[in-house]
Motif scaffolding. Structure first.
Motif, PDB file in Angstrom:
ATOM      1  N   ASP A 190      -3.035 -10.603  31.338  1.00 55.25           N
ATOM      2  CA  ASP A 190      -2.049 -11.252  32.209  1.00 55.25           C
ATOM      3  C   ASP A 190      -2.095 -10.591  33.587  1.00 55.25           C
ATOM      4  OD1 ASP A 190       0.115 -12.363  33.468  1.00 55.25           O
ATOM      5  OD2 ASP A 190       1.626 -11.471  32.168  1.00 55.25           O
ATOM      6  N   ALA A 191      -2.755 -11.246  34.537  1.00 51.84           N
ATOM      7  CA  ALA A 191      -2.962 -10.658  35.857  1.00 51.84           C
ATOM      8  C   ALA A 191      -1.644 -10.366  36.567  1.00 51.84           C
ATOM      9  CB  ALA A 191      -3.822 -11.601  36.709  1.00 51.84           C
ATOM     10  N   GLU A 192      -0.655 -11.209  36.355  1.00 50.55           N
ATOM     11  CA  GLU A 192       0.635 -11.004  37.029  1.00 50.55           C
ATOM     12  C   GLU A 192       1.300  -9.710  36.561  1.00 50.55           C
ATOM     13  OE1 GLU A 192       4.918 -13.332  37.584  1.00 50.55           O
ATOM     14  OE2 GLU A 192       3.120 -14.450  36.977  1.00 50.55           O
ATOM     15  N   SER A 193       1.216  -9.422  35.255  1.00 53.21           N
ATOM     16  CA  SER A 193       1.831  -8.200  34.744  1.00 53.21           C
ATOM     17  C   SER A 193       1.082  -6.962  35.232  1.00 53.21           C
ATOM     18  CB  SER A 193       1.885  -8.219  33.214  1.00 53.21           C
ATOM     19  OG  SER A 193       0.593  -8.077  32.633  1.00 53.21           O
ATOM     20  N   GLU A 195      -0.491  -6.744  38.093  1.00 52.51           N
ATOM     21  CA  GLU A 195      -0.111  -6.598  39.494  1.00 52.51           C
ATOM     22  C   GLU A 195       1.263  -5.924  39.615  1.00 52.51           C
ATOM     23  OE1 GLU A 195      -0.749  -6.890  43.618  1.00 52.51           O
ATOM     24  OE2 GLU A 195      -2.121  -7.185  41.922  1.00 52.51           O
ATOM     25  N   ALA A 196       2.178  -6.275  38.724  1.00 55.97           N
ATOM     26  CA  ALA A 196       3.506  -5.650  38.741  1.00 55.97           C
ATOM     27  C   ALA A 196       3.408  -4.163  38.403  1.00 55.97           C
ATOM     28  CB  ALA A 196       4.432  -6.369  37.754  1.00 55.97           C
ATOM     29  N   ASP A 199       1.995  -2.403  41.439  1.00 51.58           N
ATOM     30  CA  ASP A 199       3.017  -2.264  42.477  1.00 51.58           C
ATOM     31  C   ASP A 199       3.987  -1.139  42.143  1.00 51.58           C
ATOM     32  OD1 ASP A 199       1.884  -4.340  43.880  1.00 51.58           O
ATOM     33  OD2 ASP A 199       3.366  -5.837  43.259  1.00 51.58           O
TER      34      ASP A 199
END
Length: 242
Positions: A190-193, A195-196, A199
């Motif tokens: 999951d690329a979004e997770s 990235e989080a 960050d």
């Protein structure tokens, strides 16, 4: 006033703890891959008698192999991250001397129980790793790592449909147990997770470099049982309260 002069002279040291099998090594590999273009990174692993986690990370190809060092604790994994952190401190200092300037040193605890925490004398921040395969209720069981680590990661969220876990509910339960401290569901698919997670690490590093970040001790590990075949009771209860 706290002395923050060190924040400008050495790397951020980030501890990664959690029970056996929750995916600590693969999570570290994910962090390294996500930040490799931005930061200079090194890793220290802790195992009782082997360098298995270090070999896994070297084989993952996310860092130059010489940037990954193994500490063989020879005792309970948490001892080297909580009670006598000398070996890990020396390993961190050696890495920083060899690869200066480093931005981030990741220190992985050997797989341990739900109460394992890093000493703030060793790490500046720590994340605690659970995984959905351990059961959706595990976050509610609490403990110092779950409750007060700087970040709680609910790992392997992609497995949730296969093990009957409601990730949203597990994250909500974890948030309640942590009284609002950050919780992040993560899957390496999951690329979004990812990235989080990236960050969050960068945010801690920015705070650390500015002198605003202060290490927080999640508190002593709870008393726990150690099996020992030579002990008349089959083992003994161990406490880390000093």
């Amino acid at each position: 006033m706290p002395d923050h002069t060190h924040s400008h002279t050495r790397a951020l040291r980030l501890g990664v703890a959690g029970p056996v099998g929750t995916g600590k090594s693969s999570l570290i590999a994910t962090i390294c891959a996500a930040l490799a273009d931005d930061l200079q990174i090194a890793v220290i692993t802790n195992d009782i008698y082997t360098d298995e986690d270090a070999r896994f990370l070297r084989s993952a190809g996310v860092l130059a192999p010489e940037r990954i060092r193994a500490v063989e604790t020879g005792a309970c994994p948490h001892t080297a991250i909580r009670d006598d952190v000398t070996e890990n401190l020396l390993a961190a200092e050696d890495l920083e001397a060899d690869f200066a300037p480093l931005d981030l040193v990741l220190i992985e605890s050997g797989g341990d129980n739900l109460t394992a925490t890093f000493s703030p004398a060793l790490v500046d921040a720590q994340l605690f790793v659970l995984d959905v395969a351990g059961g959706g209720d595990v976050a509610r069981k609490g403990g110092p790592g779950i409750g007060r680590a700087d970040l709680l990661v609910v790992n392997k969220t992609d497995l949730a449909p296969h093990v009957g876990v409601d990730v949203a509910q597990m994250v909500a339960d974890a948030s309640d147990a942590r009284e609002g401290r950050p919780v992040l569901g993560v899957s390496r698919t999951d690329a979004e997770s990812i990235e989080a997670l990236r960050d969050w690490v960068l945010g801690v590093l920015t705070s650390y470099r500015s002198g605003a970040h202060e290490p927080v001790d999640p508190g002593p590990m709870a008393p726990h049982f150690h099996a020992d075949e030579e002990h008349p009771d089959g083992g003994y209860v161990h406490t880390h309260e000093h």
